[in-house]
Design a protein around this motif. Structure first.
Motif, PDB file in Angstrom:
ATOM      1  N   THR A  30       3.633   2.058   6.715  1.00 20.95           N
ATOM      2  CA  THR A  30       3.362   1.493   5.300  1.00 20.95           C
ATOM      3  C   THR A  30       2.889   0.111   5.570  1.00 20.95           C
TER       4      THR A  30
ATOM      5  N   SER B 199      -5.191  -3.315  -2.449  1.00 21.96           N
ATOM      6  CA  SER B 199      -6.345  -3.826  -3.004  1.00 21.96           C
ATOM      7  C   SER B 199      -6.301  -5.105  -3.443  1.00 21.96           C
TER       8      SER B 199
ATOM      9  N   ASN C 237      -3.446   5.233  10.213  1.00 21.01           N
ATOM     10  CA  ASN C 237      -4.430   4.692   9.202  1.00 21.01           C
ATOM     11  C   ASN C 237      -3.806   3.855   7.957  1.00 21.01           C
TER      12      ASN C 237
ATOM     13  N   ALA D  28     -10.897  -2.507   4.484  1.00 22.21           N
ATOM     14  CA  ALA D  28      -9.977  -1.775   3.624  1.00 22.21           C
ATOM     15  C   ALA D  28      -8.855  -1.231   4.111  1.00 22.21           C
ATOM     16  N   SER D  29      -8.626  -0.794   5.467  1.00 22.16           N
ATOM     17  CA  SER D  29      -7.692  -0.142   6.117  1.00 22.16           C
ATOM     18  C   SER D  29      -7.656  -0.736   7.728  1.00 22.16           C
ATOM     19  N   TYR D  30      -6.573  -0.554   8.402  1.00 23.15           N
ATOM     20  CA  TYR D  30      -6.396  -0.874   9.704  1.00 23.15           C
ATOM     21  C   TYR D  30      -6.117   0.549  10.265  1.00 23.15           C
ATOM     22  N   SER D  31      -6.640   0.743  11.784  1.00 23.21           N
ATOM     23  CA  SER D  31      -6.197   1.917  12.422  1.00 23.21           C
ATOM     24  C   SER D  31      -5.471   1.503  13.717  1.00 23.21           C
TER      25      SER D  31
ATOM     26  N   ALA E 223      -3.738   1.360   4.999  1.00 28.76           N
ATOM     27  CA  ALA E 223      -4.533   0.804   3.686  1.00 28.76           C
ATOM     28  C   ALA E 223      -4.056  -0.662   3.375  1.00 28.76           C
ATOM     29  N   ARG E 224      -5.159  -1.500   3.254  1.00 30.80           N
ATOM     30  CA  ARG E 224      -4.527  -2.759   2.823  1.00 30.80           C
ATOM     31  C   ARG E 224      -4.580  -2.611   1.453  1.00 30.80           C
TER      32      ARG E 224
ATOM     33  N   ALA F 139       0.972  -1.227   0.005  1.00 27.97           N
ATOM     34  CA  ALA F 139      -0.092   0.048   0.045  1.00 27.97           C
ATOM     35  C   ALA F 139       0.997   1.239  -0.026  1.00 27.97           C
TER      36      ALA F 139
END
Length: 742
Positions: free
Chosen positions: A433, A363, A358, A418-421, A360-361, A347
């Protein structure tokens, strides 16, 4: 569940003159079959005469009958009191000195039970196992506590073989003693009722109300159910494992009946037991032994009684046994099995300020891939907490700069967000990253970690690292300690993701490297004065056997950090001696297993060796690991220690423990008492070490930072035998590491 119609015999298939039954049964109980008692088949060289047992068991198997194996009456050589006289001595086959006293060595007894059950279960003979037969003075001189300890060992042995094997209690002949029986406790304080699945008893002379029995089986069952409910076991499964009618001691009413009436009485009694939900009813016996007329009319030679028994089998479905099996473990997420770890996706990196990072995973990331999240924070005192399901792998201060590098991993599943916090404990500048890889071992994705601080330099030099498997992948993470920087990747590595201040590079290493990582951290600073204990690093765990235990110092360990060495040894009698400068914090036996957990600590200094050698007083199997922590008070590093034995269980539960200072670190240590195990760490703790021995033992080290003073725990780890949750003797300890306050 239909009842299991069961029977005894004394001289059948063992060289005796008894005639095989013409009726059908589903279970045969082997107690009182001449030559098959434990004191007959357990030999003085500790072997078991399986050939002798198989001659009988195989005959029953050929008839579609399973065996209820009853354990009780040990041989003289294995007895607790081998010279204890026996009431039957010189009169019957039971006259074995010491047999009533029980086993001398509980570990040896458990091993005997385990070997017997393993053989019988794998050969397809076994239905269930039963505890000590009729623990009354005739057959047992143990007190309640010792009897409970013996039962506990049988239960553990059976469940180690297969958790689906039913374990019956020691069967009470004087069933009015069942309240005392239910109140009995093991030496560790656990109720004996924890150590059987089915409560068995012997209500001799009780028959069905339908045939006019003066003492009814229905009343006996109701009484036993009432006792179980009063003891807090209202759903206890029940079975009658001996039932007959003494012609001169209470069963005269049965003896006066005709053969047809006797057969019907057996049928109706089976029917009443079935209606009450009993697991089994076992009549005593097929062949006459105690008297010329027998205790159930002698079905061996009486076609009428045999006919009624066959009808009971047919009508009550007693022979249709299906073995329960444990639920299969959940299937792991799909993973590439090429033997090579491959880069999958990355990502875009992020840079920002705030209390959350945050990431992102990618895609194209897929289930089964390993995600690696790297976050560099411009504050050593700010902690990063990952979302659920992520494992912290690194939290490393920059020696001379102000930043700290955090690394987390997670095996991706289906339905990922879709993302990780990632939460920061305070607002701070950060960059981060996320990169994914396919083909990583989902159960043990990280081989080794190496860290190096090089001070102020234009050469951001990594440590060396040991690579033990071909097809592994090395991931390089480079972060600046103070100022915004971009990077040129090292030769031989491919850049995957980067943003100002941090870059990630990887390369594939296809060589097996068994050299020890000799890189050491160059920092020699004293403990920081932040007032927070932080995990620093961990060395690769080890397992082996011998008289010396060589535990490596982590390559990134620094002077001033506290090292915690945990060693589990498969012998309670073997002592462990630490090298000079180490302080023993714990030496705790497992209650029922054979292991002992040793814990030592040491404040590291500059010039410390690359490894530390702990000595054992005799050769023994061991597992060991070493973790280090920064920010610990060097004058009083360990505030307190607590330990708990939980017996044989699938829940390795620690005690609670008081924490006197905010910013402390609680370190959990979990070890198995007997068999090789891996673990799932408690949800509130982060796993640092999980090592499984080759033949025995397992060790989990996990920790958590404590933000407020108070009581924490208990914490529960789950043991695994491969991929299946499997019980063992549970020993868990907690250490509280105190922060350095300046």
């Amino acid at each position: 569940m239909a009842i299991r119609l069961s029977m005894h015999s004394h001289r059948l298939f063992n060289g005796g003159a008894s005639v095989a039954p013409t009726y059908r049964i589903s279970v045969w109980r082997d107690w009182d079959c001449e030559g098959l008692h434990c004191f007959s088949v357990w030999k003085s060289d500790n072997t078991i005469d399986f050939a002798k047992i198989e001659r009988v068991y195989s005959q029953w198997k050929a008839r579609g009958v399973k065996v209820l194996k009853c354990f009780g009456a040990v041989p003289t050589w294995a007895a607790l009191r081998p010279t204890e006289p026996d009431a039957y001595q010189g009169r019957t086959l039971y006259g074995i000195p010491g047999r009533r006293s029980g086993p001398r060595d509980l570990n040896q007894y458990e091993d005997y039970c385990y070997r017997f059950i393993t053989w019988a279960w794998n050969a397809g003979y076994l239905y269930a196992v039963e505890g000590w037969n009729e623990p009354i003075p005739e057959f047992a001189s143990m007190d309640w506590t010792r009897l409970a300890d013996v039962q506990q060992r049988l239960y553990r042995a059976a469940k180690r073989v297969n958790s689906a094997i039913p374990v019956y209690s020691p069967a009470q002949s004087y069933w009015s003693m069942i309240p005392q029986f239910l109140a009995a406790r093991c030496s560790d304080g656990t109720p004996m009722s924890n150590w059987y699945d089915v409560l068995a008893w012997h209500p001799y002379n009780y028959g069905a109300a339908a045939v006019g029995a003066p003492t009814t089986i229905e009343s006996s069952i109701n009484q036993v159910k009432g006792w179980c409910a009063a003891a807090g076991k209202p759903g206890m499964r029940l079975a009658v494992t001996e039932l007959g009618y003494g012609p001169t001691w209470g069963g005269e009413w049965f003896a006066r009946m005709s053969a047809d009436q006797k057969g019907r009485a057996l049928y109706e009694t089976t029917k009443a037991c079935n209606a009450a939900g009993l697991e089994a009813v076992c009549f005593y016996a097929h062949d006459n032994y105690e008297s010329t007329v027998g205790l159930i009319g002698g079905p061996e030679k009486n076609a009428t009684i045999s006919g009624w028994l066959d009808r009971a089998y047919a009508d009550l479905d007693g022979g249709r046994i299906t073995e329960p099996t444990p639920a299969p473990p959940p299937a792991p997420p799909p993973a590439t099995t090429t033997g090579t770890v491959e880069f999958a996706a990355a990502a875009a990196g992020i840079a920002g300020t705030g209390v959350s990072a945050n990431l992102a995973r990618p895609s194209t990331a897929a289930a089964g891939q390993l995600a690696v999240a790297a976050i560099s924070v411009f504050s050593k005192s700010v902690a990063v907490t990952p979302p659920a399901g992520w494992t912290q792998r690194l939290a490393q201060d920059c020696t001379s700069g102000r930043s700290k590098l955090w690394v987390f991993t997670r095996v991706l599943g289906s339905g990922e967000p879709a993302s990780y916090s990632f939460a920061l404990s305070a607002s701070a500048n950060h960059v981060g990253t996320l990169v994914t890889y396919s083909g990583a071992d989902a159960s043990s994705p990280i081989g080794n970690i190496g860290v190096q601080n090089s001070g102020f330099s234009s050469q951001f030099r990594s440590s060396t690292v040991t690579v033990a498997k071909g097809g592994a992948r090395v991931i390089g993470l480079f972060a600046s300690g103070s100022w915004p920087r971009s990077f040129t990747p090292p030769a031989g590595m491919s850049e995957r993701s980067g943003d100002t201040d941090t870059n990630t590079y990887t390369n594939t290493n296809t060589n097996t490297n068994t050299n020890t990582n000799t890189n050491t951290n160059t920092g020699t600073t004293p403990p920081p004065t932040t007032g927070v204990v932080e995990f620093a690093t961990a060395a690769p765990a080890i397992s082996g056997a011998g008289t010396s235990i060589n535990v490596a110092k982590p390559s990134a360990a620094a002077a001033g950090q506290l090292a915690v060495a945990a060693i589990s040894v498969y012998s309670k009698s073997v002592t462990v001696t630490a090298p000079s400068g180490w302080t023993q914090r714990l030496a705790q036996d497992s209650t029922f297993g054979r292991s002992k957990l040793w814990v030592f600590t040491r404040t590291l200094a500059s010039g410390d060796p690359a490894s530390f050698t702990f000595r054992t007083s005799a050769s023994a199997e061991f597992v060991a690991g070493l973790t280090t922590y920064g920010g610990v008070d060097p004058n009083a590093p360990v505030e307190r220690v607590a330990v708990q034995n939980s017996g044989f269980t699938t829940q390795f539960r620690s005690p609670s423990i008081a924490v006197g200072k905010a910013g402390s670190q609680v370190v959990g240590l979990f070890t198995s008492g007997s068999w090789p195990r891996t673990y799932t760490a408690p949800s509130a703790l982060t796993e640092r070490i999980d090592v499984r021995g080759s033949s025995h033992l397992g060790l989990l080290v996990a920790d958590a930072k404590v933000s407020l003073a108070g009581t924490v725990g208990p914490f529960t780890a789950t043991p695994y035998d491969g991929t299946r949750v499997t019980g063992d003797d549970a020993l868990a300890a907690l250490l509280v590491l105190s922060p350095w306050l300046g």
